[in-house]
Motif scaffolding. Structure first.
Motif, PDB file in Angstrom:
ATOM      1  N   GLU A 113      37.599  27.181  51.907  1.00 48.16           N
ATOM      2  CA  GLU A 113      38.400  28.075  52.748  1.00 48.16           C
ATOM      3  C   GLU A 113      39.095  29.142  51.906  1.00 48.16           C
ATOM      4  OE1 GLU A 113      38.529  24.725  52.878  1.00 48.16           O
ATOM      5  OE2 GLU A 113      37.662  24.332  54.841  1.00 48.16           O
ATOM      6  N   ASP A 114      39.476  28.784  50.670  1.00 48.14           N
ATOM      7  CA  ASP A 114      40.088  29.761  49.765  1.00 48.14           C
ATOM      8  C   ASP A 114      39.088  30.855  49.408  1.00 48.14           C
ATOM      9  OD1 ASP A 114      42.406  28.177  49.742  1.00 48.14           O
ATOM     10  OD2 ASP A 114      41.750  27.080  47.946  1.00 48.14           O
ATOM     11  N   LEU A 115      37.848  30.466  49.197  1.00 47.46           N
ATOM     12  CA  LEU A 115      36.796  31.434  48.913  1.00 47.46           C
ATOM     13  C   LEU A 115      36.566  32.334  50.133  1.00 47.46           C
ATOM     14  CD1 LEU A 115      34.525  32.659  47.229  1.00 47.46           C
ATOM     15  CD2 LEU A 115      33.086  30.712  47.898  1.00 47.46           C
ATOM     16  N   GLY A 116      36.532  31.738  51.303  1.00 44.76           N
ATOM     17  CA  GLY A 116      36.373  32.517  52.530  1.00 44.76           C
ATOM     18  C   GLY A 116      37.489  33.528  52.704  1.00 44.76           C
ATOM     19  N   ALA A 117      38.709  33.119  52.408  1.00 44.79           N
ATOM     20  CA  ALA A 117      39.856  34.034  52.518  1.00 44.79           C
ATOM     21  C   ALA A 117      39.726  35.183  51.519  1.00 44.79           C
ATOM     22  CB  ALA A 117      41.158  33.276  52.299  1.00 44.79           C
ATOM     23  N   ALA A 118      39.252  34.883  50.308  1.00 45.80           N
ATOM     24  CA  ALA A 118      39.077  35.931  49.286  1.00 45.80           C
ATOM     25  C   ALA A 118      38.006  36.930  49.709  1.00 45.80           C
ATOM     26  CB  ALA A 118      38.723  35.298  47.945  1.00 45.80           C
ATOM     27  N   ILE A 119      36.951  36.441  50.344  1.00 47.97           N
ATOM     28  CA  ILE A 119      35.891  37.330  50.825  1.00 47.97           C
ATOM     29  C   ILE A 119      36.434  38.237  51.927  1.00 47.97           C
ATOM     30  CG2 ILE A 119      33.692  37.384  52.078  1.00 47.97           C
ATOM     31  CD1 ILE A 119      33.030  34.743  50.523  1.00 47.97           C
ATOM     32  N   LEU A 120      37.174  37.664  52.858  1.00 48.63           N
ATOM     33  CA  LEU A 120      37.764  38.474  53.924  1.00 48.63           C
ATOM     34  C   LEU A 120      38.735  39.510  53.368  1.00 48.63           C
ATOM     35  CD1 LEU A 120      38.364  35.800  56.701  1.00 48.63           C
ATOM     36  CD2 LEU A 120      36.687  37.654  56.702  1.00 48.63           C
ATOM     37  N   GLU A 121      39.494  39.123  52.368  1.00 53.77           N
ATOM     38  CA  GLU A 121      40.436  40.056  51.746  1.00 53.77           C
ATOM     39  C   GLU A 121      39.690  41.229  51.128  1.00 53.77           C
ATOM     40  OE1 GLU A 121      43.436  39.939  47.988  1.00 53.77           O
ATOM     41  OE2 GLU A 121      43.597  38.279  49.410  1.00 53.77           O
ATOM     42  N   ARG A 122      38.605  40.940  50.430  1.00 54.92           N
ATOM     43  CA  ARG A 122      37.821  42.015  49.818  1.00 54.92           C
ATOM     44  C   ARG A 122      37.234  42.929  50.900  1.00 54.92           C
ATOM     45  NH1 ARG A 122      33.180  41.188  45.430  1.00 54.92           N
ATOM     46  NH2 ARG A 122      34.988  40.890  44.102  1.00 54.92           N
ATOM     47  N   MET A 123      36.741  42.331  51.977  1.00 55.42           N
ATOM     48  CA  MET A 123      36.189  43.139  53.065  1.00 55.42           C
ATOM     49  C   MET A 123      37.247  44.051  53.663  1.00 55.42           C
ATOM     50  SD  MET A 123      33.790  40.275  54.914  1.00 55.42           S
ATOM     51  CE  MET A 123      33.278  41.334  56.247  1.00 55.42           C
ATOM     52  N   MET A 124      38.452  43.540  53.849  1.00 51.51           N
ATOM     53  CA  MET A 124      39.543  44.342  54.401  1.00 51.51           C
ATOM     54  C   MET A 124      39.925  45.477  53.447  1.00 51.51           C
ATOM     55  SD  MET A 124      40.171  43.300  57.412  1.00 51.51           S
ATOM     56  CE  MET A 124      41.674  44.201  57.689  1.00 51.51           C
ATOM     57  N   GLU A 125      39.973  45.192  52.147  1.00 51.64           N
ATOM     58  CA  GLU A 125      40.301  46.232  51.167  1.00 51.64           C
ATOM     59  C   GLU A 125      39.273  47.355  51.213  1.00 51.64           C
ATOM     60  OE1 GLU A 125      40.459  44.164  47.439  1.00 51.64           O
ATOM     61  OE2 GLU A 125      42.405  43.242  47.893  1.00 51.64           O
ATOM     62  N   ARG A 126      38.014  47.001  51.274  1.00 52.00           N
ATOM     63  CA  ARG A 126      36.954  48.015  51.304  1.00 52.00           C
ATOM     64  C   ARG A 126      36.988  48.819  52.597  1.00 52.00           C
ATOM     65  NH1 ARG A 126      31.919  44.963  48.283  1.00 52.00           N
ATOM     66  NH2 ARG A 126      32.846  45.110  46.213  1.00 52.00           N
ATOM     67  N   LEU A 127      37.289  48.149  53.693  1.00 56.33           N
ATOM     68  CA  LEU A 127      37.399  48.861  54.963  1.00 56.33           C
ATOM     69  C   LEU A 127      38.577  49.825  54.935  1.00 56.33           C
ATOM     70  CD1 LEU A 127      36.396  49.352  57.811  1.00 56.33           C
ATOM     71  CD2 LEU A 127      37.745  47.373  58.554  1.00 56.33           C
ATOM     72  N   GLU A 128      39.701  49.397  54.377  1.00 54.87           N
ATOM     73  CA  GLU A 128      40.866  50.283  54.250  1.00 54.87           C
ATOM     74  C   GLU A 128      40.540  51.497  53.388  1.00 54.87           C
ATOM     75  OE1 GLU A 128      44.167  47.982  52.794  1.00 54.87           O
ATOM     76  OE2 GLU A 128      44.212  46.727  54.586  1.00 54.87           O
ATOM     77  N   GLN A 129      39.827  51.287  52.279  1.00 56.89           N
ATOM     78  CA  GLN A 129      39.436  52.392  51.409  1.00 56.89           C
ATOM     79  C   GLN A 129      38.554  53.385  52.156  1.00 56.89           C
ATOM     80  OE1 GLN A 129      37.567  50.484  48.079  1.00 56.89           O
ATOM     81  NE2 GLN A 129      39.496  49.702  47.251  1.00 56.89           N
ATOM     82  N   LEU A 130      37.598  52.865  52.910  1.00 54.16           N
ATOM     83  CA  LEU A 130      36.723  53.733  53.699  1.00 54.16           C
ATOM     84  C   LEU A 130      37.523  54.535  54.711  1.00 54.16           C
ATOM     85  CD1 LEU A 130      33.964  54.724  54.793  1.00 54.16           C
ATOM     86  CD2 LEU A 130      33.962  52.686  56.250  1.00 54.16           C
TER      87      LEU A 130
END
Length: 91
Positions: free
Chosen positions: A48-65
């Motif tokens: 679940e910690d890995l899943g949260a890290a993946i979601l965090e990265r996805m959110m960061e990239r979406l914010e950058q876009l």
């Protein structure tokens, strides 16, 4: 060079696209990276910690876009948004 933690997140994201989160295992991650499962657990104690890290990265990239396209006209925003999403998800 990409850090081990980032390598794990990147590979996990690809595996989730192929197999789904539930079917992905730490064994699936450790073999291609040439590390032990304990090494994966060092960075991400629980899956679940890995899943949260993946979601965090996805959110960061979406914010950058969204920041990059904010000043564009609406039609160009849509074009850039979908182009980015399709390229990230291999479509």
């Amino acid at each position: 060079m990409e850090s081990r933690k980032n390598q794990i997140i990147s590979l996990a994201f690809k595996l989730i696209q192929e197999k789904g989160f539930v079917c992905m295992s730490y064994d699936d991650l450790s073999k291609p990276l040439g590390v032990t499962k304990a090494s994966i657990h060092y960075h991400f104690e629980k899956k679940e910690d890995l899943g949260a890290a993946i979601l965090e990265r996805m959110m960061e990239r979406l914010e950058q876009l969204l920041l990059r396209i904010a000043s564009l006209p609406p039609e160009e925003r849509l074009e850039h948004y979908f182009s980015d999403r399709f390229s990230r998800f291999g479509m």
